[in-house]
Design a protein around this motif. Structure first.
Motif, PDB file in Angstrom:
ATOM      1  N   TRP A 108     -11.696   3.091  -2.160  1.00 49.01           N
ATOM      2  CA  TRP A 108     -12.458   3.769  -1.132  1.00 49.01           C
ATOM      3  C   TRP A 108     -13.597   2.901  -0.881  1.00 49.01           C
ATOM      4  N   ALA A 112     -12.879   9.270   0.121  1.00 54.65           N
ATOM      5  CA  ALA A 112     -11.796   9.753   0.970  1.00 54.65           C
ATOM      6  C   ALA A 112     -12.374  10.949   1.760  1.00 54.65           C
ATOM      7  N   ALA A 146      -3.736   7.629   8.909  1.00 53.31           N
ATOM      8  CA  ALA A 146      -3.671   6.114   9.042  1.00 53.31           C
ATOM      9  C   ALA A 146      -3.422   5.828  10.437  1.00 53.31           C
ATOM     10  N   GLU A 154      -6.693   5.212  11.668  1.00 55.54           N
ATOM     11  CA  GLU A 154      -7.680   4.304  10.945  1.00 55.54           C
ATOM     12  C   GLU A 154      -7.305   2.770  10.877  1.00 55.54           C
ATOM     13  N   TYR A 206     -10.169   2.563   2.075  1.00 57.57           N
ATOM     14  CA  TYR A 206      -8.967   3.507   1.986  1.00 57.57           C
ATOM     15  C   TYR A 206      -8.582   3.443   0.458  1.00 57.57           C
TER      16      TYR A 206
END
Length: 175
Positions: free
Chosen positions: A61, A5, A126, A129, A66
């Motif tokens: 991850w 992360a 977010a 991404e 994610y």
């Protein structure tokens, strides 16, 4: 290659990748009846379930790019919660179509604005991404989380049946 992360920071918080060293804090969090009041049928979790949760947080991850961040106070590095995204393949109807946002805070920090800071940070991530909306599910009685979700643009879609209980499903459109 290890995928971790990314470190996120807010005014008062650090959001970072979970490590195995975080297990004692996570176990204490999930053993607290007040913390799980609206999660998983309201039953505290023992070390075995929490260990699986920690591995899931780390593994997301690795496999999906994610997952969840551990949330810590900047000034003293105290663990205060977990915020992030998952694909849990939940057995609910209708199924979730998008990455599922989720959040937990230890009860002793409720009311400090940490949820607002942490959720803003992960949603900002977010927005950069993900090419899809994100969703969340919230217990009908968890008014604080419902308010938080709506404040950040999650829109109620419908109730879903999850483990014999109706809960609210929200979607936050792509930004």
């Amino acid at each position: 290659m290890v995928i971790a992360a990314p470190r996120l920071e807010t005014e008062r918080l650090v959001l970072r990748h979970f490590t195995l060293d975080d297990f004692p804090d996570l176990a204490a969090c999930w053993a607290d009846p007040e913390m799980v009041k609206f999660i998983g049928g309201g039953q505290p979790q023992g070390p075995e379930m929490t260990w699986s949760r920690l591995l899931r947080y780390i593994g997301h991850w690795q496999t999906l790019g994610y997952g969840y961040w551990g949330v810590f106070e900047k000034d003293n590095e105290r663990y205060v919660g977990a915020f992030g995204f998952q694909n849990a393949h939940r057995e609910l109807t209708p199924e979730l179509e998008f990455p599922e946002a989720g959040w937990t805070l230890i009860p002793s920090v409720h009311g400090k604005g940490y949820a607002t800071e942490a959720l803003a940070a992960i949603l900002h991530w977010a927005d950069r991404e993900f090419t899809t909306p994100v969703c969340c599910i919230v217990d009908n009685d968890n008014l604080r989380s419902i308010h938080l979700a709506e404040r950040f643009g999650f829109q109620f879609q419908h109730n879903v049946d999850y483990h014999g209980k109706q809960i609210k499903m929200f979607i936050r459109p792509t930004r």
